[in-house]
Design a protein around this motif. Structure first.
Motif, PDB file in Angstrom:
ATOM      1  N   LEU A 163       0.819  -1.208   0.000  1.00 40.26           N
ATOM      2  CA  LEU A 163       0.000   0.000   0.000  1.00 40.26           C
ATOM      3  C   LEU A 163       0.857   1.265   0.000  1.00 40.26           C
ATOM      4  CD1 LEU A 163      -2.800  -0.976   2.551  1.00 40.26           C
ATOM      5  CD2 LEU A 163      -3.013  -0.788   0.071  1.00 40.26           C
ATOM      6  N   LEU A 164       1.944   1.232   0.743  1.00 40.69           N
ATOM      7  CA  LEU A 164       2.773   2.424   0.890  1.00 40.69           C
ATOM      8  C   LEU A 164       3.810   2.591  -0.214  1.00 40.69           C
ATOM      9  CD1 LEU A 164       3.497   2.436   4.748  1.00 40.69           C
ATOM     10  CD2 LEU A 164       1.674   3.610   3.497  1.00 40.69           C
ATOM     11  N   ALA A 165       4.093   1.528  -0.934  1.00 41.90           N
ATOM     12  CA  ALA A 165       5.188   1.550  -1.907  1.00 41.90           C
ATOM     13  C   ALA A 165       5.072   2.661  -2.950  1.00 41.90           C
ATOM     14  CB  ALA A 165       5.312   0.185  -2.585  1.00 41.90           C
ATOM     15  N   PRO A 166       3.914   2.882  -3.593  1.00 47.68           N
ATOM     16  CA  PRO A 166       3.883   3.897  -4.655  1.00 47.68           C
ATOM     17  C   PRO A 166       4.333   5.276  -4.184  1.00 47.68           C
ATOM     18  CG  PRO A 166       1.916   2.536  -4.749  1.00 47.68           C
ATOM     19  CD  PRO A 166       2.630   2.163  -3.488  1.00 47.68           C
ATOM     20  N   TYR A 167       3.766   5.752  -3.082  1.00 48.75           N
ATOM     21  CA  TYR A 167       4.118   7.097  -2.628  1.00 48.75           C
ATOM     22  C   TYR A 167       5.544   7.152  -2.086  1.00 48.75           C
ATOM     23  CZ  TYR A 167       3.952  11.584  -0.261  1.00 48.75           C
ATOM     24  OH  TYR A 167       4.229  12.871   0.129  1.00 48.75           O
ATOM     25  N   CYS A 168       5.915   6.192  -1.255  1.00 50.15           N
ATOM     26  CA  CYS A 168       7.238   6.231  -0.619  1.00 50.15           C
ATOM     27  C   CYS A 168       8.365   6.118  -1.643  1.00 50.15           C
ATOM     28  CB  CYS A 168       7.345   5.116   0.415  1.00 50.15           C
ATOM     29  SG  CYS A 168       6.256   5.313   1.826  1.00 50.15           S
ATOM     30  N   LEU A 169       8.233   5.190  -2.582  1.00 52.01           N
ATOM     31  CA  LEU A 169       9.265   5.046  -3.612  1.00 52.01           C
ATOM     32  C   LEU A 169       9.381   6.315  -4.450  1.00 52.01           C
ATOM     33  CD1 LEU A 169       8.568   1.387  -4.837  1.00 52.01           C
ATOM     34  CD2 LEU A 169      10.517   2.182  -3.482  1.00 52.01           C
TER      35      LEU A 169
END
Length: 218
Positions: A129-135
């Protein structure tokens, strides 16, 4: 003979460089505001939606830090340019809303009403869930460094993290003293979204990307 102030003479070249690189500076400051507000909003949503505790919060922050660092590492090898910065800022403005919606859907989809979420499910799904924004947010930092190095070698990494820190401080203050008192979860995300889109519009406009500028305004 007119006396000159040596301190003013030393500051003027720095101000000239900042004005010449104003677009990436605005973009990275908007990213700092967005990252802090998004992080706090997502953690608060985890507590509310998933009945989280200190373990969930600690795991979420660790995942956030790790993925952002991975994004910064990937930024060393990715395609750099102002077009990528504009597209990244537009995505940064929109992705937080998707994170909140995804968390709420996760709760209703995989957890029975009134039951606590299985820690194994959380351990697997939260990084996804967090990967798109964090990356993406991590990727944009070395991207901004590369843009500044193209114009002036004296303002690169330190300048990027300076303006990112300004955005972090501003985002934390806005959330703590204004947004948390006056807005809902989605309302808290509107301000950083507007700032990111405004920065994307400015970078696109000064770079001659008319279609991207219109997209940021839309």
């Amino acid at each position: 003979m007119v006396a000159t102030d040596p301190r003013g003479a030393a500051v003027r070249p720095v101000l000239q460089v900042i004005r010449a690189n104003l677009a990436p500076f605005l973009g990275i400051t908007a990213l700092g505001v967005s990252s802090v507000i998004t992080q706090v909003t997502v953690v608060r949503e985890l507590l509310n939606v998933l009945n989280g505790n200190e373990l969930v919060v600690g795991y979420a922050l660790a995942v956030w830090l790790g993925l952002t660092g991975l994004g910064a590492l990937l930024g060393r090898f990715g395609r750099h340019g102002r077009r990528a910065l504009v597209l990244g800022l537009i995505a940064v403005a929109l992705l937080p809303f998707g994170h909140v919606v995804a968390l709420r859907l996760l709760r209703s989809a995989v957890v029975a009403h009134g039951a606590a979420i299985d820690i194994r499910v959380l351990a697997f799904t939260l990084p996804l869930l967090l990967a798109p924004y964090c990356l993406l947010s991590g990727y944009l930092l070395p991207l901004a460094c590369s843009l500044l190095e193209e114009g002036d070698a004296g303002l690169s990494v330190g300048s990027v993290y300076f303006f990112d820190s300004i955005g972090d401080i501003a985002g934390g203050a806005l959330f703590s003293f204004v947004l948390i008192l006056l807005t809902t979860t989605f309302g808290s995300l509107y301000l950083p979204a507007v700032l990111a889109l405004a920065a994307a519009f400015h970078v696109a406009r000064v770079s001659g990307f008319r279609i991207l500028a219109v997209t940021a305004l839309a």
